[in-house]
Motif scaffolding. Sequence first.
Motif, PDB file in Angstrom:
ATOM      1  N   ASN A  11      18.674   6.519  59.980  1.00 43.17           N
ATOM      2  CA  ASN A  11      19.945   5.989  59.471  1.00 43.17           C
ATOM      3  C   ASN A  11      19.755   5.278  58.138  1.00 43.17           C
ATOM      4  O   ASN A  11      20.729   5.019  57.427  1.00 43.17           O
ATOM      5  N   GLY A  63      28.549   8.257  65.795  1.00 44.24           N
ATOM      6  CA  GLY A  63      27.950   8.781  67.019  1.00 44.24           C
ATOM      7  C   GLY A  63      28.448   8.029  68.241  1.00 44.24           C
ATOM      8  O   GLY A  63      28.716   8.621  69.296  1.00 44.24           O
ATOM      9  N   HIS A  88      20.917   5.212  74.158  1.00 49.38           N
ATOM     10  CA  HIS A  88      21.752   4.524  73.167  1.00 49.38           C
ATOM     11  C   HIS A  88      23.050   4.067  73.829  1.00 49.38           C
ATOM     12  O   HIS A  88      23.515   2.943  73.622  1.00 49.38           O
ATOM     13  N   GLU A  93      25.514   0.434  72.269  1.00 52.05           N
ATOM     14  CA  GLU A  93      26.907   0.736  71.935  1.00 52.05           C
ATOM     15  C   GLU A  93      27.826  -0.417  72.314  1.00 52.05           C
ATOM     16  O   GLU A  93      29.024  -0.245  72.529  1.00 52.05           O
ATOM     17  N   GLU A 145      15.835   8.720  72.777  1.00 52.80           N
ATOM     18  CA  GLU A 145      15.643   7.500  71.980  1.00 52.80           C
ATOM     19  C   GLU A 145      14.157   7.189  71.821  1.00 52.80           C
ATOM     20  O   GLU A 145      13.782   6.350  71.017  1.00 52.80           O
ATOM     21  N   ASP A 172      24.085  13.510  74.353  1.00 53.31           N
ATOM     22  CA  ASP A 172      24.130  12.756  73.102  1.00 53.31           C
ATOM     23  C   ASP A 172      23.149  13.443  72.153  1.00 53.31           C
ATOM     24  O   ASP A 172      21.943  13.244  72.234  1.00 53.31           O
ATOM     25  N   ARG A 175      20.521  13.529  67.478  1.00 53.73           N
ATOM     26  CA  ARG A 175      19.366  14.170  66.818  1.00 53.73           C
ATOM     27  C   ARG A 175      19.078  15.532  67.449  1.00 53.73           C
ATOM     28  O   ARG A 175      17.914  15.901  67.651  1.00 53.73           O
ATOM     29  N   LYS A 205      22.255  11.527  60.875  1.00 53.46           N
ATOM     30  CA  LYS A 205      20.806  11.273  60.838  1.00 53.46           C
ATOM     31  C   LYS A 205      20.046  12.454  60.237  1.00 53.46           C
ATOM     32  O   LYS A 205      18.844  12.395  60.008  1.00 53.46           O
TER      33      LYS A 205
HETATM   34  C1  LIG Z   1      20.568   8.530  70.210  1.00 53.81           C
HETATM   35  C2  LIG Z   1      21.717   7.955  69.421  1.00 53.81           C
HETATM   36  N1  LIG Z   1      22.970   8.222  69.810  1.00 53.81           N
HETATM   37  C3  LIG Z   1      24.031   7.766  69.158  1.00 53.81           C
HETATM   38  C4  LIG Z   1      23.887   6.976  68.040  1.00 53.81           C
HETATM   39  C5  LIG Z   1      25.145   6.410  67.463  1.00 53.81           C
HETATM   40  O1  LIG Z   1      25.355   6.528  66.151  1.00 53.81           O
HETATM   41  P1  LIG Z   1      26.318   5.556  65.324  1.00 53.81           P
HETATM   42  O2  LIG Z   1      25.468   4.468  64.813  1.00 53.81           O
HETATM   43  O3  LIG Z   1      26.826   6.484  64.281  1.00 53.81           O
HETATM   44  O4  LIG Z   1      27.414   5.072  66.199  1.00 53.81           O
HETATM   45  C6  LIG Z   1      22.598   6.654  67.576  1.00 53.81           C
HETATM   46  C7  LIG Z   1      22.418   5.817  66.371  1.00 53.81           C
HETATM   47  O5  LIG Z   1      21.369   5.450  65.959  1.00 53.81           O
HETATM   48  C8  LIG Z   1      21.484   7.155  68.293  1.00 53.81           C
HETATM   49  O6  LIG Z   1      20.234   6.878  67.930  1.00 53.81           O
END
Ligand SMILES: Cc1ncc(COP(=O)(O)O)c(C=O)c1O
Length: 346
Positions: A11, A63, A88, A93, A145, A172, A175, A205
């Motif tokens: 990011n 995301g 994540h 979140e 992650e 999710d 990536r 990303k």
């Molecule tokens: C695995 C994963 N999912 C979702 C997101 C969410 O992205 P955002 O920061 O755009 O909300 C991230 C952000 O780093 C992430 O690493």
Amino acid sequence: MNQLKSFASDNNSPVHSKVMRAIMEVNKGDAIAYGDDIHTLEAERRFREVFGKDTSVFFMLTGTGANVAALAHITRPYHSIICSDKSHLENDECAAPEKSTGCKIVRIPSNDGKIKKEQIEPLLGSRGFQHHSQPRVISISQSTELGTVYTPEEIRDIARFANENDLYLHMDGARLANAAAGLNCTLAETSKFSGVDVLSFGGTKNGALFAEALVFFNQDLAREFEYTRKQSMQLLSKMRYVSAQFNALFYEDLWLDNARHSNNMASLLAEKLGEIENVRITQKVEANAVFAILPEKAIEMLQRQYFFYIWDRERNEVRWMTSFNTTEQDIDDFVAAIRRSVEDSD
Ligand SMILES: Cc1ncc(COP(=O)(O)O)c(C=O)c1O
């Protein structure tokens, strides 16, 4: 403040120049708002080309927004959502999934970020008992992650289980590009063809400025999602600027070049770390992240020169991430700095 070189997250990297150029190119004249423009039609066509024709795609901004809107759309508040304790969704979140869905999030302990159907099975005991939340969705991250990657067989195993047990499978894929590049398979093979119902697909990303998409493979679930997107505040009026980014990423497989390069830089970093005593890699390097344990003092010294996160303070475990713009020289310089910090910490 000095701008430290970052190994903290993809990011932190800039926007790929081809993506930026694509944004500039669509910045001409008027275009119909909210997705009824030619660039968005083109981006939707590209998604169907990549994932097959039974694909409904909705462009989003973040995301987190994609994950939360997806889950809100396919659950009722008395449901539960099953995910890894490293996800994540669960950790990063700000409880938006709980707030927006009303659902209970059920965490499965995982050492490598992945979950297995055997861990989900016992959670179904609460089915049909009116005092308990009702399992409805399994959410997995690809790549995880922790920088690991599910094989298509592993995903299929979970998808089959989900199907047999009336559960949906959400992925999710912030990536997903790194996962597909690491597996040497297509984006569809590691998602749609492995049995995923709904995918949060990440562009940000992978070199975009802000470009995320919610991709439904289960067409029944896609019904009326446009209203959920609007209620989730993820409907962008100037949609052409998001669509242009996806068009650039899909053009001549820029997404794959970016993801491959990023992964290769992580592998190179891991390989070079193997030559340094007192640095221990803790996860398989299958995408663009390297997790390692090193002496606490070395971490402190290194953080004066580089920006990165401590993953687990008790274990002195750090996370280093690479990106499309990481160079071999960056890796050489970073490894030299790690070596010096570890030696000086003795
Ligand atoms: C695995 C994963 N999912 C979702 C997101 C969410 O992205 P955002 O920061 O755009 O909300 C991230 C952000 O780093 C992430 O690493």
